[in-house]
Write a protein that holds these residues in place. Structure first.
Motif, PDB file in Angstrom:
ATOM      1  N   THR A   1       0.833  -1.212   0.000  1.00  0.00           N
ATOM      2  CA  THR A   1       0.000   0.000   0.000  1.00  0.00           C
ATOM      3  C   THR A   1       0.860   1.252   0.000  1.00  0.00           C
ATOM      4  O   THR A   1       0.507   2.258  -0.616  1.00  0.00           O
ATOM      5  N   GLU A   2       2.005   1.191   0.640  1.00  0.00           N
ATOM      6  CA  GLU A   2       2.897   2.352   0.634  1.00  0.00           C
ATOM      7  C   GLU A   2       3.488   2.585  -0.751  1.00  0.00           C
ATOM      8  O   GLU A   2       3.852   3.711  -1.097  1.00  0.00           O
ATOM      9  N   LEU A   3       3.563   1.544  -1.555  1.00  0.00           N
ATOM     10  CA  LEU A   3       4.013   1.701  -2.940  1.00  0.00           C
ATOM     11  C   LEU A   3       2.937   2.328  -3.825  1.00  0.00           C
ATOM     12  O   LEU A   3       3.181   2.611  -4.997  1.00  0.00           O
ATOM     13  N   GLY A   4       1.742   2.530  -3.237  1.00  0.00           N
ATOM     14  CA  GLY A   4       0.690   3.234  -3.961  1.00  0.00           C
ATOM     15  C   GLY A   4      -0.458   2.372  -4.443  1.00  0.00           C
ATOM     16  O   GLY A   4      -1.365   2.862  -5.122  1.00  0.00           O
ATOM     17  N   PHE A   5      -0.465   1.083  -4.084  1.00  0.00           N
ATOM     18  CA  PHE A   5      -1.523   0.200  -4.546  1.00  0.00           C
ATOM     19  C   PHE A   5      -2.738   0.268  -3.613  1.00  0.00           C
ATOM     20  O   PHE A   5      -2.600   0.468  -2.405  1.00  0.00           O
ATOM     21  N   ASP A   6      -3.916   0.104  -4.204  1.00  0.00           N
ATOM     22  CA  ASP A   6      -5.165   0.139  -3.448  1.00  0.00           C
ATOM     23  C   ASP A   6      -5.192  -0.978  -2.405  1.00  0.00           C
ATOM     24  O   ASP A   6      -4.908  -2.146  -2.714  1.00  0.00           O
ATOM     25  N   GLY A   7      -5.555  -0.631  -1.185  1.00  0.00           N
ATOM     26  CA  GLY A   7      -5.516  -1.590  -0.084  1.00  0.00           C
ATOM     27  C   GLY A   7      -6.402  -2.799  -0.289  1.00  0.00           C
ATOM     28  O   GLY A   7      -6.022  -3.922   0.045  1.00  0.00           O
ATOM     29  N   ASN A   8      -7.585  -2.610  -0.849  1.00  0.00           N
ATOM     30  CA  ASN A   8      -8.492  -3.732  -1.068  1.00  0.00           C
ATOM     31  C   ASN A   8      -7.951  -4.686  -2.123  1.00  0.00           C
ATOM     32  O   ASN A   8      -8.084  -5.906  -2.001  1.00  0.00           O
ATOM     33  N   LYS A   9      -7.312  -4.130  -3.165  1.00  0.00           N
ATOM     34  CA  LYS A   9      -6.715  -4.970  -4.197  1.00  0.00           C
ATOM     35  C   LYS A   9      -5.505  -5.727  -3.640  1.00  0.00           C
ATOM     36  O   LYS A   9      -5.278  -6.888  -3.985  1.00  0.00           O
ATOM     37  N   VAL A  10      -4.731  -5.070  -2.785  1.00  0.00           N
ATOM     38  CA  VAL A  10      -3.591  -5.729  -2.141  1.00  0.00           C
ATOM     39  C   VAL A  10      -4.078  -6.887  -1.266  1.00  0.00           C
ATOM     40  O   VAL A  10      -3.529  -7.988  -1.299  1.00  0.00           O
ATOM     41  N   ALA A  11      -5.144  -6.627  -0.476  1.00  0.00           N
ATOM     42  CA  ALA A  11      -5.681  -7.665   0.406  1.00  0.00           C
ATOM     43  C   ALA A  11      -6.167  -8.866  -0.399  1.00  0.00           C
ATOM     44  O   ALA A  11      -5.935 -10.023  -0.020  1.00  0.00           O
ATOM     45  N   SER A  12      -6.806  -8.612  -1.522  1.00  0.00           N
ATOM     46  CA  SER A  12      -7.283  -9.696  -2.374  1.00  0.00           C
ATOM     47  C   SER A  12      -6.123 -10.502  -2.945  1.00  0.00           C
ATOM     48  O   SER A  12      -6.151 -11.740  -2.947  1.00  0.00           O
ATOM     49  N   ALA A  13      -5.094  -9.806  -3.409  1.00  0.00           N
ATOM     50  CA  ALA A  13      -3.922 -10.492  -3.968  1.00  0.00           C
ATOM     51  C   ALA A  13      -3.188 -11.287  -2.893  1.00  0.00           C
ATOM     52  O   ALA A  13      -2.795 -12.444  -3.112  1.00  0.00           O
ATOM     53  N   LEU A  14      -3.003 -10.693  -1.714  1.00  0.00           N
ATOM     54  CA  LEU A  14      -2.310 -11.379  -0.611  1.00  0.00           C
ATOM     55  C   LEU A  14      -3.050 -12.640  -0.190  1.00  0.00           C
ATOM     56  O   LEU A  14      -2.437 -13.631   0.225  1.00  0.00           O
ATOM     57  N   SER A  15      -4.364 -12.605  -0.281  1.00  0.00           N
ATOM     58  CA  SER A  15      -5.158 -13.752   0.140  1.00  0.00           C
ATOM     59  C   SER A  15      -4.968 -14.958  -0.762  1.00  0.00           C
ATOM     60  O   SER A  15      -5.290 -16.084  -0.383  1.00  0.00           O
ATOM     61  N   SER A  16      -4.423 -14.738  -1.961  1.00  0.00           N
ATOM     62  CA  SER A  16      -4.284 -15.822  -2.929  1.00  0.00           C
ATOM     63  C   SER A  16      -2.874 -16.392  -3.021  1.00  0.00           C
ATOM     64  O   SER A  16      -2.658 -17.401  -3.688  1.00  0.00           O
ATOM     65  N   VAL A  17      -1.893 -15.770  -2.347  1.00  0.00           N
ATOM     66  CA  VAL A  17      -0.511 -16.217  -2.497  1.00  0.00           C
ATOM     67  C   VAL A  17      -0.134 -17.202  -1.389  1.00  0.00           C
ATOM     68  O   VAL A  17      -0.790 -17.280  -0.360  1.00  0.00           O
ATOM     69  N   LYS A  18       0.978 -17.936  -1.594  1.00  0.00           N
ATOM     70  CA  LYS A  18       1.306 -19.060  -0.729  1.00  0.00           C
ATOM     71  C   LYS A  18       2.500 -18.832   0.197  1.00  0.00           C
ATOM     72  O   LYS A  18       2.737 -19.621   1.101  1.00  0.00           O
ATOM     73  N   GLY A  19       3.316 -17.820  -0.058  1.00  0.00           N
ATOM     74  CA  GLY A  19       4.501 -17.630   0.757  1.00  0.00           C
ATOM     75  C   GLY A  19       5.689 -18.421   0.244  1.00  0.00           C
ATOM     76  O   GLY A  19       5.698 -18.900  -0.891  1.00  0.00           O
ATOM     77  N   ALA A  20       6.692 -18.586   1.078  1.00  0.00           N
ATOM     78  CA  ALA A  20       7.976 -19.153   0.654  1.00  0.00           C
ATOM     79  C   ALA A  20       8.058 -20.658   0.907  1.00  0.00           C
ATOM     80  O   ALA A  20       7.502 -21.167   1.883  1.00  0.00           O
ATOM     81  N   PRO A  21       8.779 -21.397   0.042  1.00  0.00           N
ATOM     82  CA  PRO A  21       8.979 -22.827   0.275  1.00  0.00           C
ATOM     83  C   PRO A  21       9.843 -23.065   1.511  1.00  0.00           C
ATOM     84  O   PRO A  21      10.692 -22.246   1.856  1.00  0.00           O
TER      85      PRO A  21
END
Length: 486
Positions: free
Chosen positions: A302-322
């Motif tokens: 969000t500090e990079l300028g991305f919309d918080g709701n879109k960031v939350a949606s994207a974060l909810s779909s990612v898996k993290g590190a192996p």
């Protein structure tokens, strides 16, 4: 770049009379990499002093030597004397690579536990948002979606500049990088500016290098001291070192606290639900420590300028590190112990992972913990690892990690000193045998944590890396058990 342009950029203390004409070659700090025309820069390292190899660099064809001491040679080579080669190498590497760092928005993440997870989350989230982003970290380098091996959390300045140049040429707009305390102390990240820097936690680690926790914290602080007024600093104020690391920064400060602007809504075996600045997000990651990693990744994006709701949606779909709370299963049967592999190699990280497993487990579910400690590293944390395991694990097997040049049995002996009682503790020097033993002993209802190596696919013994992956060994052991072995 010509010799004269090089001298003008460096503004040295002294230069020799001989100044070769024409373009100079590549910048190198390892004399074995010198080719005809190279610029060799002598760095005083923790184990090796590059000044010992000036003659070797000349013999291999160096055209220019940069060093911290007066050096005379009859060879046709330009000798440039400077006050501090370590401070110079970062800016010089960037300059000679065309300043690729200026073409990227660079996110630097430094913390004891969670750098890799947070960096990977940010990389994956920006990718999901459609951005061209690259990654530099402990597990791997990624130039956009192309993966390369990574041997250090933060590479040397010459390799770093080359990687950045490749990223720019590939069209990358963002670079997410883990920044180690060693790299900060050794000035490996000079010559470019960070757009965002983030800090989540600091606990005991690397005291073989930094000596004290205060020196370790001071090394982390270097990242924030170097930020400009145009940069942003994201700080976990729930950590006792949070206020210290930002005490002298010029950057805009964004504070994160689960006592203030963030909260855990749900933490269950199926994942986390948190809110940050009033925006909710979900994740398959589990544990309080991952709540901080997720919140920090959200704040960065969000500090990079991305919309918080879109960031939350994207974060909810990612898996993290192996290799971070990674489940290992067998195709042979589902009636087997649940095996988790994690990189936890500090007392605090081990405690966090085990605490999370305790919170997740069902009634009458035992937790087995297989762990060791690395050789040639901070030995004071070894008994502390034992104390962390004893807090939460029901059965413990102490084994080898990466012994490097140390005797693994002596490392294990150091760990065993941390146990008040060894009633539920055994030691098995062979890591393979230790993993097999845990799988043999555990019932189908139990949880086995194999900690310390995570994503690593090798074991380092006597300076050599041998193929070894906890995940593969655990899978083998599960398949043996499924077939009625042991």
């Amino acid at each position: 770049m010509t010799t004269h342009e090089l001298i003008e950029f460096i503004n040295p203390l002294n230069t020799s009379r001989y100044k070769p004409e024409g373009e100079i070659g590549a910048l190198v700090q390892n004399s074995r990499q010198v080719e005809d025309g190279s610029v060799f820069i002598a760095i005083r390292g923790t184990e090796v002093d590059g000044h010992m190899f000036l003659e070797d660099a000349i013999h291999r064809g160096a055209k220019v030597l940069i060093c911290e001491e007066s050096y005379y040679t009859d060879a046709k080579v330009c000798v440039i004397e400077v006050e501090n080669t370590r401070s110079l190498i970062g800016p010089l590497a960037q300059k000679m690579a065309g300043n690729p760092g200026n073409e990227l928005k660079i996110i630097g993440i430094t913390e004891t536990n969670g750098k890799t997870t947070t960096a990977t989350l940010v990389y994956q989230t920006l990718s999901a948002l459609g951005e061209k982003v690259s990654l530099l970290g402990t597990v791997e380098k990624k130039i956009l979606d192309k993966s390369l091996d990574s041997r250090l959390t933060t590479a040397d300045p010459i390799e770093l500049a080359a990687d950045m140049n490749a990223m720019v040429e590939a069209g990358s707009k963002y670079l997410v990088m883990e920044v180690s305390s060693h790299a900060l102390h050794q000035e490996r990240v000079g010559g470019f500016n960070f757009t965002v820097a983030a800090f989540t936690n600091l606990s005991q680690d690397h005291l073989d290098y930094h000596s004290t926790i205060e020196e370790y914290a001071a090394a982390k602080k270097i990242l924030f001291d170097g930020l400009t007024a145009q940069s942003s600093a994201i700080i976990n104020m729930d950590d006792e070192q949070g206020s210290f690391v930002i005490s002298d920064t010029k950057a805009k400060i964004f504070k994160l606290s689960f006592n203030d602007n963030a909260k855990i809504i749900e933490n269950s075996p199926s994942g986390l639900k948190i809110s940050v600045n009033g925006i909710e997000l979900s994740s398959s990651l589990v544990g309080d420590f991952n709540a901080y990693n997720l919140a920090e990744a959200f704040q960065i994006c969000t500090e990079l300028g991305f919309d918080g709701n879109k960031v939350a949606s994207a974060l909810s779909s990612v898996k993290g590190a192996p290799g971070r709370m990674e489940a290992v299963t067998s195709d042979q049967s589902s009636d087997l112990p649940k095996v988790i592999v994690d990189y936890a190699h500090t007392p605090d990280a081990l405690k966090n992972v085990l605490k999370t497993l305790v919170e997740m487990r069902s009634q009458n579910q035992f937790i087995y913990c297989v762990f060791g400690a690395g050789g040639d590293r901070d030995s004071s944390k070894r008994p502390e690892m034992a104390k962390a395991a004893l807090l939460y694990a029901d059965e413990i097997i102490v084994t080898s990690d990466n012994p490097r040049t140390e005797n693994p049995d002596l490392i294990i002996a150091d760990i065993l000193q941390g146990f008040e009682s060894t009633e539920n503790v055994m030691s098995i020097t062979s890591r393979r045998d230790a993993i097999y033993k845990a799988v043999e002993l555990a019932s189908s209802n139990d949880i086995i944590l194999i900690a310390g190596k995570g994503h690593e696919d090798y074991q380092e013994v006597n300076g050599e890396r041998h193929s070894f992956d906890d995940r593969l060994i655990a899978k083998e052991a599960l398949e043996v058990k499924a077939k009625g072995g042991f």
